[in-house]
Design a protein around this motif. Structure first.
Motif, PDB file in Angstrom:
ATOM      1  N   VAL A 233      29.874  38.628  23.504  1.00 47.48           N
ATOM      2  CA  VAL A 233      30.403  39.202  22.266  1.00 47.48           C
ATOM      3  C   VAL A 233      31.584  38.359  21.799  1.00 47.48           C
ATOM      4  O   VAL A 233      32.496  38.049  22.564  1.00 47.48           O
ATOM      5  CB  VAL A 233      30.855  40.665  22.496  1.00 47.48           C
ATOM      6  CG1 VAL A 233      31.488  41.221  21.225  1.00 47.48           C
ATOM      7  CG2 VAL A 233      29.670  41.514  22.929  1.00 47.48           C
ATOM      8  N   GLY A 234      31.561  37.994  20.533  1.00 51.27           N
ATOM      9  CA  GLY A 234      32.655  37.217  19.971  1.00 51.27           C
ATOM     10  C   GLY A 234      32.483  35.723  20.108  1.00 51.27           C
ATOM     11  O   GLY A 234      33.254  34.961  19.536  1.00 51.27           O
ATOM     12  N   ALA A 235      31.490  35.284  20.876  1.00 49.94           N
ATOM     13  CA  ALA A 235      31.268  33.853  21.026  1.00 49.94           C
ATOM     14  C   ALA A 235      30.651  33.290  19.752  1.00 49.94           C
ATOM     15  O   ALA A 235      29.835  33.945  19.098  1.00 49.94           O
ATOM     16  CB  ALA A 235      30.349  33.579  22.213  1.00 49.94           C
ATOM     17  N   GLU A 236      31.033  32.112  19.398  1.00 52.18           N
ATOM     18  CA  GLU A 236      30.489  31.455  18.211  1.00 52.18           C
ATOM     19  C   GLU A 236      30.206  29.998  18.557  1.00 52.18           C
ATOM     20  O   GLU A 236      31.053  29.297  19.118  1.00 52.18           O
ATOM     21  CB  GLU A 236      31.477  31.520  17.055  1.00 52.18           C
ATOM     22  CG  GLU A 236      30.960  30.878  15.782  1.00 52.18           C
ATOM     23  CD  GLU A 236      31.952  30.945  14.641  1.00 52.18           C
ATOM     24  OE1 GLU A 236      31.675  30.354  13.583  1.00 52.18           O
ATOM     25  OE2 GLU A 236      33.011  31.589  14.827  1.00 52.18           O
ATOM     26  N   MET A 237      29.003  29.536  18.227  1.00 51.78           N
ATOM     27  CA  MET A 237      28.613  28.164  18.488  1.00 51.78           C
ATOM     28  C   MET A 237      28.834  27.329  17.232  1.00 51.78           C
ATOM     29  O   MET A 237      28.305  27.664  16.164  1.00 51.78           O
ATOM     30  CB  MET A 237      27.143  28.084  18.921  1.00 51.78           C
ATOM     31  CG  MET A 237      26.828  28.909  20.166  1.00 51.78           C
ATOM     32  SD  MET A 237      27.749  28.375  21.625  1.00 51.78           S
ATOM     33  CE  MET A 237      27.062  26.748  21.870  1.00 51.78           C
ATOM     34  N   LEU A 238      29.617  26.289  17.345  1.00 50.58           N
ATOM     35  CA  LEU A 238      29.858  25.399  16.212  1.00 50.58           C
ATOM     36  C   LEU A 238      28.709  24.403  16.115  1.00 50.58           C
ATOM     37  O   LEU A 238      28.206  23.905  17.128  1.00 50.58           O
ATOM     38  CB  LEU A 238      31.183  24.651  16.402  1.00 50.58           C
ATOM     39  CG  LEU A 238      32.431  25.530  16.525  1.00 50.58           C
ATOM     40  CD1 LEU A 238      33.669  24.666  16.736  1.00 50.58           C
ATOM     41  CD2 LEU A 238      32.605  26.415  15.303  1.00 50.58           C
ATOM     42  N   SER A 239      28.306  24.097  14.899  1.00 47.71           N
ATOM     43  CA  SER A 239      27.192  23.176  14.687  1.00 47.71           C
ATOM     44  C   SER A 239      27.677  21.953  13.920  1.00 47.71           C
ATOM     45  O   SER A 239      28.768  21.945  13.346  1.00 47.71           O
ATOM     46  CB  SER A 239      26.061  23.872  13.927  1.00 47.71           C
ATOM     47  OG  SER A 239      26.523  24.326  12.663  1.00 47.71           O
ATOM     48  N   GLY A 240      26.854  20.923  13.922  1.00 49.14           N
ATOM     49  CA  GLY A 240      27.194  19.684  13.244  1.00 49.14           C
ATOM     50  C   GLY A 240      27.340  18.548  14.237  1.00 49.14           C
ATOM     51  O   GLY A 240      27.087  18.718  15.427  1.00 49.14           O
ATOM     52  N   ASP A 241      27.764  17.374  13.742  1.00 52.43           N
ATOM     53  CA  ASP A 241      27.940  16.258  14.653  1.00 52.43           C
ATOM     54  C   ASP A 241      29.226  16.424  15.456  1.00 52.43           C
ATOM     55  O   ASP A 241      30.027  17.331  15.211  1.00 52.43           O
ATOM     56  CB  ASP A 241      27.944  14.912  13.906  1.00 52.43           C
ATOM     57  CG  ASP A 241      29.039  14.825  12.850  1.00 52.43           C
ATOM     58  OD1 ASP A 241      30.117  15.410  13.043  1.00 52.43           O
ATOM     59  OD2 ASP A 241      28.812  14.160  11.824  1.00 52.43           O
ATOM     60  N   ARG A 242      29.429  15.569  16.440  1.00 54.74           N
ATOM     61  CA  ARG A 242      30.548  15.713  17.359  1.00 54.74           C
ATOM     62  C   ARG A 242      31.894  15.696  16.634  1.00 54.74           C
ATOM     63  O   ARG A 242      32.775  16.498  16.927  1.00 54.74           O
ATOM     64  CB  ARG A 242      30.497  14.591  18.400  1.00 54.74           C
ATOM     65  CG  ARG A 242      31.593  14.697  19.455  1.00 54.74           C
ATOM     66  CD  ARG A 242      31.488  13.573  20.472  1.00 54.74           C
ATOM     67  NE  ARG A 242      30.204  13.619  21.169  1.00 54.74           N
ATOM     68  CZ  ARG A 242      29.825  12.710  22.058  1.00 54.74           C
ATOM     69  NH1 ARG A 242      30.608  11.688  22.348  1.00 54.74           N
ATOM     70  NH2 ARG A 242      28.659  12.819  22.667  1.00 54.74           N
ATOM     71  N   GLU A 243      32.069  14.768  15.694  1.00 60.28           N
ATOM     72  CA  GLU A 243      33.348  14.652  14.990  1.00 60.28           C
ATOM     73  C   GLU A 243      33.659  15.919  14.193  1.00 60.28           C
ATOM     74  O   GLU A 243      34.790  16.417  14.196  1.00 60.28           O
ATOM     75  CB  GLU A 243      33.345  13.436  14.061  1.00 60.28           C
ATOM     76  CG  GLU A 243      33.417  12.093  14.782  1.00 60.28           C
ATOM     77  CD  GLU A 243      32.107  11.734  15.471  1.00 60.28           C
ATOM     78  OE1 GLU A 243      31.066  12.343  15.134  1.00 60.28           O
ATOM     79  OE2 GLU A 243      32.142  10.862  16.362  1.00 60.28           O
TER      80      GLU A 243
END
Length: 261
Positions: A233-243
């Motif tokens: 709960v509350g976790a969020e995965m960031l997307s996109g390239d590494r930078e």
């Protein structure tokens, strides 16, 4: 000093995106790029540095199939003097204790003063080094970050312990050490070096040659499956390239007071 280094060929995490298969019983292995296990590469380099200081030879050995000869040749190009492939259909379904039993059989048929393994390999169990030492009835040190030969039959080793601290111990030879990454800087091996050892014959030894009791190969531990944990709960995965991910993470930490500046 004659040193045996136990190595393993594993999927290269820098070259592959590791995914579980649909049944959850293993990772997807189609088209994976393989290389020597990172911890084992440091172990080979440490063995070469020890023999450069005090004399002796380095032997590399692996348990596997024909394709595993590749990593043995790379370590011969790195400077190892001898290599052996321990291969038999009976080895395929064994567990960590079985692997340790195979390595024990090889070690006992030869004369080694020191056996090195990496701290861990693909499965992350970090078991084989300690099991091998127990089977040989040799002293054992894990997570080793420095090795110094202080006498004919004695080493001084530094170990990584909790909190980033170091523990220094003396250990009698013969012994088994599991080597941690960062202990040294493994030397580069180019294709020219690999080609120079391409004609060296690498013996393949099976269960009969090693005189292994088949009962030692029966797996006592079997993997029931693998899974990726569900995000909490509350976790969020960031997307996109590494930078982009790094920039986003920094901004969020700043916004929540996690970092200043």
């Amino acid at each position: 000093m004659n040193i045996l280094v136990c190595i393993r060929r594993v999927p290269d995490p820098a070259e592959n995106e590791i995914r579980l298969n649909r049944s959850g019983t293993d990772i997807e292995r189609d088209d994976l790029v393989y290389s020597i296990n990172e911890w084992d590469n440091y172990a080979v380099e440490e063995a070469l540095q020890i023999t450069a200081r005090v004399g002796g030879e380095v032997t590399v050995v692996t348990v596997g199939g024909d394709e595993d000869e590749e990593v043995l040749r790379r370590q011969l190009a790195m400077g190892a003097k001898h290599a052996a492939l321990l291969s038999d259909d009976a080895f395929a379904a064994t567990d960590a204790m079985g692997i340790a039993s195979i390595l024990k059989a090889y070690a006992q048929q030869n004369s080694f003063d020191l056996v090195l393994t990496g701290v861990q390999a693909e499965g992350g169990g970090a078991q084989v080094g300690g099991m091998l030492a127990a089977l040989l009835d040799w002293p054992f040190a894990s997570l080793v970050t420095a090795v110094e030969v202080v006498a004919d039959k004695k080493l001084k080793v530094a170990r990584e312990i909790a909190g980033g601290n170091k523990e220094v111990s003396e250990i009698d030879l013969p012994c088994v050490l599991s080597i941690q990454t960062g202990i040294n800087e493994p030397r580069y091996v180019g294709m020219r070096g690999v080609r120079q050892v391409a004609s060296i014959e690498i013996p393949t030894l099976d269960a009969a040659h090693l005189r292994i009791d088949s009962n030692c190969l029966t797996a006592k531990v079997k993997h029931a499956g693998y899974f990726s944990p569900v995000a909490g709960v509350g976790a969020e995965m960031l997307s996109g390239d590494r930078e982009h991910i790094l920039d986003e993470l920094v901004e969020r930490l700043k916004g929540r007071g996690g970092i200043t500046a």
